[in-house]
Write an enzyme that holds these catalytic residues in place. Structure first.
Site, PDB file in Angstrom:
ATOM      1  CD  GLU A 224      64.170  27.183 114.140  1.00  0.00           C
ATOM      2  OE1 GLU A 224      64.015  26.439 113.154  1.00  0.00           O
ATOM      3  OE2 GLU A 224      63.816  28.388 114.141  1.00  0.00           O
ATOM      4  CD  GLU A 225      63.127  31.714 113.318  1.00  0.00           C
ATOM      5  OE1 GLU A 225      63.543  31.483 112.169  1.00  0.00           O
ATOM      6  OE2 GLU A 225      61.947  31.543 113.663  1.00  0.00           O
TER       7      GLU A 225
END
Length: 228
Positions: A224-225
């Protein structure tokens, strides 16, 4: 929640926060999900490494409700080892560069089971800097990381090479009614996802209890990051 339930959730958050899992290398966090869920519900992993747990409803055509969180945290990847044995890194996710000088790091091993190594981001003392340098933000790519090696050869002998990962060397610490640690984004969500699915999978305490009104799907997603 009861005090016992609160304590269990806080203990789970501590375990999750102290685990290391940068984008693309989330296995250490995924294992916590697998260990908690494997005897209680149906668990699978997709080809990217996301963890998916399912608690089915006994009702026909029951809706499916997803409880989503992400396993990864912001971190770094080694880009260059200088001849002096210092490291240059690229960020994995968003960091405020002003907060990084002097930060302690943990270098993650290139292969599972290896040793994590301590490191520190170098910081020039402010009295050795000019006024303009003190007020200027440092670009992350220009920061140097010290692992204690005197040469690139020595650093390589410790298993350090371009492509390995690093995370802040932070340990979960209670602060009165609050707590400090790394990766609360999104390990708080991970703790809630794990506990929610466990509660949904718990057998009813009474025969007259209504059935689970929906199929609950818990998802611990990856990368996600970095935008996935």
């Amino acid at each position: 929640m009861t005090k016992k339930s609160d304590a269990e959730t806080l203990s789970l958050l501590e375990t999750l926060s102290n685990a290391d899992g940068v984008p693309g290398a989330e296995d250490e966090v995924a294992e916590i999900f697998l260990e908690r869920w494997k005897s209680r519900l149906t668990v699978t992993r997709d080809h990217l490494g996301s963890v998916i747990g399912t608690v089915p409803s006994s009702l026909p055509d029951a809706p499916r409700v997803a409880v989503d969180c992400h396993l990864d945290e912001v971190g770094f990847m080694v880009r260059v080892i200088t001849r002096a044995g210092l490291l240059k890194m690229v960020p994995l996710g968003g960091f405020w560069s002003q907060a990084l000088p002097g930060q302690r790091l943990r270098l993650l091993p290139a292969s599972p089971g290896g040793t994590k190594l301590p490191a520190v981001i170098a910081a020039i003392p402010p009295h050795l800097l000019g006024r303009a340098e003190r007020d200027r933000a440092v670009d992350i790519k220009d920061l140097l990381v010290d692992v204690g090696a005197d040469s690139a050869k020595e650093a390589a002998s410790w298993g350090i090479r371009p492509g390995i990962f690093a995370v802040p060397a932070s340990t979960f610490t209670p602060l009165g009614r609050r707590c400090a640690g790394k990766a609360f984004d999104n390990r708080v969500g991970c703790a809630l996802c794990i506990r929610t699915l466990e509660k949904a999978a718990r057998p009813p305490t009474k025969a007259s209890a209504p059935p689970l009104p929906c199929t609950v799907v818990g998802v611990g997603s990856v990368q996600e990051e970095v935008g996935l």
